[in-house]
Design a protein around this motif. Structure first.
Motif, mmCIF file in Angstrom:
data_model
loop_
_atom_site.group_PDB
_atom_site.id
_atom_site.type_symbol
_atom_site.label_atom_id
_atom_site.label_comp_id
_atom_site.label_asym_id
_atom_site.label_seq_id
_atom_site.Cartn_x
_atom_site.Cartn_y
_atom_site.Cartn_z
ATOM 1 N N ALA A 1 -7.516 13.671 5.475
ATOM 2 C CA ALA A 1 -6.865 13.961 4.213
ATOM 3 C C ALA A 1 -6.583 12.682 3.412
ATOM 4 O O ALA A 1 -6.833 12.667 2.211
ATOM 5 N N PRO A 2 -6.089 11.598 4.030
ATOM 6 C CA PRO A 2 -5.835 10.403 3.222
ATOM 7 C C PRO A 2 -7.113 9.818 2.630
ATOM 8 O O PRO A 2 -7.108 9.320 1.512
ATOM 9 N N PHE A 3 -8.216 9.910 3.355
ATOM 10 C CA PHE A 3 -9.488 9.383 2.855
ATOM 11 C C PHE A 3 -9.910 10.128 1.594
ATOM 12 O O PHE A 3 -10.326 9.525 0.607
ATOM 13 N N ILE A 4 -9.783 11.450 1.618
ATOM 14 C CA ILE A 4 -10.162 12.264 0.466
ATOM 15 C C ILE A 4 -9.224 11.998 -0.709
ATOM 16 O O ILE A 4 -9.661 11.863 -1.854
ATOM 17 N N ASP A 10 -2.141 7.668 -6.374
ATOM 18 C CA ASP A 10 -1.699 6.288 -6.552
ATOM 19 C C ASP A 10 -1.168 5.674 -5.267
ATOM 20 O O ASP A 10 -1.296 4.478 -5.049
ATOM 21 N N LYS A 11 -0.555 6.513 -4.444
ATOM 22 C CA LYS A 11 0.049 6.023 -3.205
ATOM 23 C C LYS A 11 0.018 7.141 -2.177
ATOM 24 O O LYS A 11 0.282 8.296 -2.492
ATOM 25 N N ILE A 12 -0.288 6.777 -0.947
ATOM 26 C CA ILE A 12 -0.334 7.757 0.141
ATOM 27 C C ILE A 12 0.382 7.157 1.340
ATOM 28 O O ILE A 12 0.055 6.055 1.779
ATOM 29 N N LEU A 31 -9.951 3.099 4.698
ATOM 30 C CA LEU A 31 -8.829 3.484 3.844
ATOM 31 C C LEU A 31 -8.456 2.325 2.936
ATOM 32 O O LEU A 31 -8.421 1.168 3.357
ATOM 33 N N LEU A 32 -8.175 2.654 1.689
ATOM 34 C CA LEU A 32 -7.765 1.643 0.720
ATOM 35 C C LEU A 32 -6.351 1.148 1.022
ATOM 36 O O LEU A 32 -5.572 1.835 1.686
ATOM 37 N N PRO A 33 -5.986 -0.026 0.506
ATOM 38 C CA PRO A 33 -4.639 -0.559 0.761
ATOM 39 C C PRO A 33 -3.505 0.343 0.284
ATOM 40 O O PRO A 33 -2.385 0.233 0.778
ATOM 41 N N LYS A 34 -3.758 1.249 -0.659
ATOM 42 C CA LYS A 34 -2.693 2.133 -1.124
ATOM 43 C C LYS A 34 -2.346 3.217 -0.108
ATOM 44 O O LYS A 34 -1.386 3.945 -0.289
ATOM 45 N N VAL A 35 -3.110 3.308 0.984
ATOM 46 C CA VAL A 35 -2.786 4.231 2.076
ATOM 47 C C VAL A 35 -1.934 3.466 3.079
ATOM 48 O O VAL A 35 -2.386 2.517 3.709
ATOM 49 N N ASN A 36 -0.683 3.877 3.186
ATOM 50 C CA ASN A 36 0.288 3.214 4.046
ATOM 51 C C ASN A 36 0.417 3.987 5.355
ATOM 52 O O ASN A 36 0.907 5.112 5.359
ATOM 53 N N ASP A 41 7.618 8.968 14.511
ATOM 54 C CA ASP A 41 7.596 10.381 14.879
ATOM 55 C C ASP A 41 7.942 11.187 13.625
ATOM 56 O O ASP A 41 9.008 11.000 13.040
ATOM 57 N N PHE A 42 7.049 12.058 13.205
ATOM 58 C CA PHE A 42 7.237 12.846 11.988
ATOM 59 C C PHE A 42 8.539 13.636 12.014
ATOM 60 O O PHE A 42 9.178 13.829 11.003
ATOM 61 N N PHE A 43 8.944 14.091 13.189
ATOM 62 C CA PHE A 43 10.172 14.876 13.310
ATOM 63 C C PHE A 43 11.421 14.019 13.092
ATOM 64 O O PHE A 43 12.454 14.518 12.681
ATOM 65 N N ASN A 44 11.313 12.714 13.375
ATOM 66 C CA ASN A 44 12.472 11.828 13.268
ATOM 67 C C ASN A 44 12.365 10.815 12.137
ATOM 68 O O ASN A 44 13.300 10.056 11.909
ATOM 69 N N TYR A 45 11.254 10.794 11.436
ATOM 70 C CA TYR A 45 11.016 9.809 10.383
ATOM 71 C C TYR A 45 12.086 9.922 9.298
ATOM 72 O O TYR A 45 12.436 11.009 8.844
ATOM 73 N N ASN A 46 12.610 8.773 8.889
ATOM 74 C CA ASN A 46 13.635 8.709 7.848
ATOM 75 C C ASN A 46 12.959 8.517 6.494
ATOM 76 O O ASN A 46 12.719 7.398 6.056
ATOM 77 N N ILE A 47 12.645 9.617 5.850
ATOM 78 C CA ILE A 47 11.934 9.586 4.578
ATOM 79 C C ILE A 47 12.848 9.035 3.489
ATOM 80 O O ILE A 47 14.021 9.385 3.417
ATOM 81 N N GLN A 48 12.291 8.150 2.656
ATOM 82 C CA GLN A 48 13.079 7.476 1.632
ATOM 83 C C GLN A 48 12.633 7.792 0.211
ATOM 84 O O GLN A 48 13.350 7.493 -0.730
ATOM 85 N N GLU A 49 11.449 8.369 0.051
ATOM 86 C CA GLU A 49 10.883 8.531 -1.281
ATOM 87 C C GLU A 49 10.702 10.000 -1.635
ATOM 88 O O GLU A 49 10.944 10.876 -0.828
ATOM 89 N N LYS A 50 10.245 10.226 -2.861
ATOM 90 C CA LYS A 50 9.883 11.567 -3.317
ATOM 91 C C LYS A 50 8.385 11.581 -3.590
ATOM 92 O O LYS A 50 7.813 10.572 -3.995
ATOM 93 N N TYR A 51 7.788 12.748 -3.384
ATOM 94 C CA TYR A 51 6.335 12.874 -3.489
ATOM 95 C C TYR A 51 5.965 14.110 -4.300
ATOM 96 O O TYR A 51 6.728 15.068 -4.375
ATOM 97 N N ASP A 52 4.765 14.093 -4.845
ATOM 98 C CA ASP A 52 4.221 15.273 -5.518
ATOM 99 C C ASP A 52 3.762 16.308 -4.491
ATOM 100 O O ASP A 52 3.894 17.503 -4.702
#
Length: 99
Positions: A1-4, A10-12, A31-36, A41-52
């Protein structure tokens, strides 16, 4: 999915728990540098941003209740969507669970 998505996003951010997989992906260089790639662990990840779009493309954690686990993820990640953003969870679509 990130490759596509890298051609039109703009950011992934990708959260992946497996450090060996991250290393393998980094070594390929496709993968381009904009793919971070974030090792966490997805269940414990501390998300900081908002996404589309937030794509939850993981397998069920077999240690718990399937619907309960996904309900927790929806509650955790839904507030991190921009206005008119959406969650996409292919696994739930495949098993017929509505969210």
């Amino acid at each position: 999915a990130p490759f596509i998505c890298q051609s039109f996003c703009d950011k992934i951010d990708v959260v992946e728990i497996d450090s060996d997989l991250i290393h393998l992906i980094d070594m390929t260089g496709y993968l381009l540098p904009k793919v971070n790639l974030i090792q966490d662990d997805f269940f414990n990840y501390n998300i900081q941003e908002k996404y589309d779009i937030i794509l939850i493309d993981i397998w069920q954690d077999t240690s718990g209740n399937f619907e309960n686990e996904f309900n927790k993820m929806i509650q955790k990640y839904k507030p991190h969507l921009n206005d008119n953003g959406f969650l996409f969870i292919p696994l739930l679509d495949m098993v017929g669970v509505e969210y």
